[in-house]
Design a protein around this motif. Sequence first.
Motif, short mmCIF file in Angstrom:
data_model
loop_
_atom_site.label_atom_id
_atom_site.label_comp_id
_atom_site.label_asym_id
_atom_site.label_seq_id
_atom_site.Cartn_x
_atom_site.Cartn_y
_atom_site.Cartn_z
N LEU A 136 78.47 87.68 17.96
CA LEU A 136 78.20 88.91 17.21
C LEU A 136 79.06 90.07 17.69
CD1 LEU A 136 74.32 88.53 17.06
CD2 LEU A 136 75.87 88.42 15.10
N LEU A 137 79.23 90.20 18.99
CA LEU A 137 80.09 91.26 19.53
C LEU A 137 81.55 91.04 19.14
CD1 LEU A 137 78.59 91.77 23.11
CD2 LEU A 137 78.18 93.14 21.06
N SER A 138 81.98 89.78 19.13
CA SER A 138 83.36 89.48 18.71
C SER A 138 83.57 89.84 17.25
CB SER A 138 83.65 87.99 18.93
OG SER A 138 83.55 87.65 20.30
N LEU A 139 82.58 89.53 16.42
CA LEU A 139 82.67 89.88 15.01
C LEU A 139 82.74 91.39 14.82
CD1 LEU A 139 82.64 88.81 12.11
CD2 LEU A 139 80.14 88.87 12.19
N PHE A 171 72.66 92.13 28.51
CA PHE A 171 72.72 93.59 28.58
C PHE A 171 74.05 94.04 29.18
CE2 PHE A 171 71.36 97.54 30.99
CZ PHE A 171 71.45 98.38 29.89
N LEU A 172 74.47 93.41 30.27
CA LEU A 172 75.74 93.77 30.90
C LEU A 172 76.92 93.46 29.99
CD1 LEU A 172 75.07 92.54 34.55
CD2 LEU A 172 75.01 94.88 33.70
N THR A 173 76.79 92.39 29.20
CA THR A 173 77.85 92.06 28.24
C THR A 173 77.96 93.14 27.17
OG1 THR A 173 77.45 89.70 28.59
CG2 THR A 173 78.69 90.31 26.63
N VAL A 174 76.84 93.64 26.68
CA VAL A 174 76.84 94.70 25.68
C VAL A 174 77.43 95.98 26.28
CG1 VAL A 174 75.37 96.18 24.26
CG2 VAL A 174 74.93 93.74 24.36
N ILE A 175 77.10 96.27 27.54
CA ILE A 175 77.67 97.45 28.20
C ILE A 175 79.19 97.33 28.30
CG2 ILE A 175 77.84 98.64 30.42
CD1 ILE A 175 74.88 98.29 30.79
N MET A 176 79.65 96.15 28.71
CA MET A 176 81.09 95.92 28.79
C MET A 176 81.74 96.14 27.43
SD MET A 176 83.75 94.93 30.63
CE MET A 176 83.21 93.95 32.06
N LYS A 272 92.03 93.15 26.07
CA LYS A 272 90.80 93.94 26.01
C LYS A 272 89.65 93.12 25.43
CE LYS A 272 92.99 98.48 25.58
NZ LYS A 272 93.21 99.66 24.70
N TYR A 273 89.95 92.34 24.43
CA TYR A 273 88.91 91.49 23.84
C TYR A 273 88.43 90.46 24.84
CZ TYR A 273 86.85 87.79 21.00
OH TYR A 273 86.01 86.82 20.51
N ALA A 274 89.35 89.88 25.61
CA ALA A 274 88.97 88.86 26.59
C ALA A 274 88.04 89.43 27.65
CB ALA A 274 90.21 88.28 27.24
N MET A 275 88.11 90.73 27.94
CA MET A 275 87.26 91.35 28.97
C MET A 275 85.79 91.30 28.59
SD MET A 275 88.90 92.21 31.61
CE MET A 275 87.67 93.27 32.36
N ILE A 276 85.48 91.17 27.30
CA ILE A 276 84.08 91.06 26.87
C ILE A 276 83.44 89.81 27.48
CG2 ILE A 276 82.55 90.86 24.87
CD1 ILE A 276 84.67 92.29 23.22
N ALA A 278 84.03 88.64 30.43
CA ALA A 278 84.05 88.67 31.89
C ALA A 278 82.67 88.43 32.49
CB ALA A 278 84.61 90.00 32.37
N VAL A 279 81.66 89.10 31.95
CA VAL A 279 80.31 88.98 32.53
C VAL A 279 79.74 87.57 32.36
CG1 VAL A 279 77.92 89.80 32.38
CG2 VAL A 279 79.81 91.43 32.31
N PRO A 280 79.68 87.00 31.14
CA PRO A 280 79.10 85.66 31.02
C PRO A 280 79.89 84.58 31.76
CG PRO A 280 80.03 86.37 28.93
CD PRO A 280 80.00 87.57 29.81
N VAL A 281 81.23 84.69 31.78
CA VAL A 281 82.01 83.70 32.51
C VAL A 281 81.72 83.79 34.00
CG1 VAL A 281 84.35 83.02 33.21
CG2 VAL A 281 83.84 83.47 30.80
N PHE A 282 81.67 85.00 34.53
CA PHE A 282 81.40 85.18 35.96
C PHE A 282 80.00 84.70 36.33
CE2 PHE A 282 79.70 87.95 39.36
CZ PHE A 282 80.49 87.48 40.41
N MET A 283 79.00 85.03 35.50
CA MET A 283 77.63 84.64 35.82
C MET A 283 77.45 83.13 35.73
SD MET A 283 76.27 87.38 36.78
CE MET A 283 74.58 86.82 36.95
N SER A 284 78.06 82.51 34.73
CA SER A 284 77.95 81.05 34.65
C SER A 284 78.72 80.38 35.78
CB SER A 284 78.45 80.55 33.29
OG SER A 284 79.82 80.86 33.11
N LEU A 285 79.80 81.03 36.22
CA LEU A 285 80.53 80.52 37.38
C LEU A 285 79.64 80.53 38.62
CD1 LEU A 285 83.19 79.71 38.85
CD2 LEU A 285 83.62 82.15 39.13
#
Length: 628
Positions: A136-139, A171-176, A272-276, A278-285
């Motif tokens: 949804l954020l990507s869209l 929430f952190l993803t939406v903030i980013m 810039k789009y890829a930075m969205i 960052a949070v889910p990739v880091f947390m799943s890592l």
Amino acid sequence: MNNKGKFLRVSYLLLVIAIFFKFHSNAFRSGLDASWVDAINMLVHEGILWGKSIIFTYGPLGFLLLPVPVGNNSLYSLLFWTALTLLAAGTFAYILFRKRTFSNNIFLSFLLLYAGTFSLGYMLPEYALSCLVLILLSLCWHDDALIPFMIAVVICVISLFMKFNGGLLNFLTVIMFAGLAVLSQKKYRKLYFAAVCLIPVIFCMGFLSYNPSIQELIFYVRGALEISSGYNSAMSVEIYKTSIYVLLTAIAAVLGVVLYVFSFFRVRHSMKYAMIFAVPVFMSLKHGLLVRHWVFFMPMLYVYASIYVLFMEDELKVNFRMKKFLEISLCVFFCSTFMLSFVRIHNTDNYILNNNFTRRFITNPAVSLINNIKSLSGFNTFLDNRAVKLSDDFKQYISNDTATSYPWEMSAALDIPNYVNMPVIQAYSSYTPWLDRQNADFFGDDTRAPRFIIFSMDTIDERFALIESPASWLEIFKNYKIAMRLDKNFLLKRADISQITQWGGGLITREFPSDETVIIPDADYCLMRLELPLSLLGHLAEIFYCIPRLNMRVEFQDGRVITKRVIAGVLSNETMISPLPEDEDSFEAVMAGDSKAGKVKSIRLEGPGLKYYAPEMKITFMEMIPLS
């Protein structure tokens, strides 16, 4: 749109429907993970409110992720996942069919999504929510549309009531996203920030309408945060490199090179789009690769990559020869992972393939959709598939009195009419001093404490069973006696008065080098508080990596030496370090008043995690005087 394009888009849409329909009605089962699933379903069915009474990462809507057929839980979960699947299908249909020409990145995205969710592994229900938020954020990012963003905000708020750390990730993803939108001069940037500010407000209002108490709200948030943060250091285990792990890592590296060569990271807005992500990739890592269940990380990496690739649209520029090479390579990879998903290897010495937990996710996970659909037939039927049930002798002795279980087998609640849960519903999750203190206060409170405890010496990760939650164990020792023993299980009964008349005598406080052997004072019942803060390296490791295991070497008076894992933080609570029962027989002797059973001579901290702590520790020793 040609037939090739239509077939690809329809296939993609069917895949989305399959992976987002996460409903599965679980039967009641016994065991470490299964019993807390039972518990969160039973607690919400009984109307017990989350807050001070229940401290857990899964919230009052957690049963939607893992329903058990009690009350209408399974029905509500079915409705939720049906609605979420329709939302995902509608969103993907809009994305896939708005373009009339065949797009190479749709094909690549489809392969990545399939590999991540069906061939290589499994997407957890809470990650399904995070993936939909990312979609949804990507869209919203590419179409400059507000409605997808507002839907993502709603999902974010709901997820905070389902699994708090998963909701926090969203929430952190939406903030980013909101911050990047401002940097990119997006049209709705003020509304984005307004929505971000509204998320905690809406969450607080929703919780207070459910449980109208500010204090309970604070307990809910603090408890979930403490469990989530403590998980990183308390549950980290050594990661053994296996052939499959190396293979998956190699595939990821090759894929990264391919994406770079074909300009996936050099197109317009891509960085810039890829930075969205960052949070889910880091947390799943952290959750998957570094802390515990590494088998979850690689699949999620592929899923996140599939979302990123899907939104590259016509910005993917490759010549015809390179395009054909890319398609052939991905087809080979796709067929290989597809075949891997249907391979079952039996009677092998390979740990990773012979492990039931791992095999469930690596081999043939595509059948999960079939199992989910099959579970529809019994979603309103009470199913009790527990392998371990409370003995008739225990049930008759407890009768209609209140009882709880310690440390974590909560499925016993089905056999006890007046079951009372601990605040932190499983003792092993008391990762921090505050969490341990909540359970200790529960056992020490005459008005809240249960009359009986179904007690065992079970533990995980080779910990010392009785000092993984030391304050809780101390209150149990002070207030309960053994009423019955059946093999390795005990039934403890609350004493009329505390067994302790005085404690705190003989106060000794000293600083020691953290790796020094410490002699335990010669007292019948010796308590200690051990303060060992993290070093700067430890704090950084806790944020970006994990704290390896910390062991304690215990030398007993009878000459035995035992080394097991400890959680440094909780040892700052009052800890009965001597005697330290190590098995059922010594536990029974200590509870009967024999202070010589399990008497400790010295302790020493060691292990790979020690270097992440301060070079000195402070220990306070106290003597506890029992009732004569």
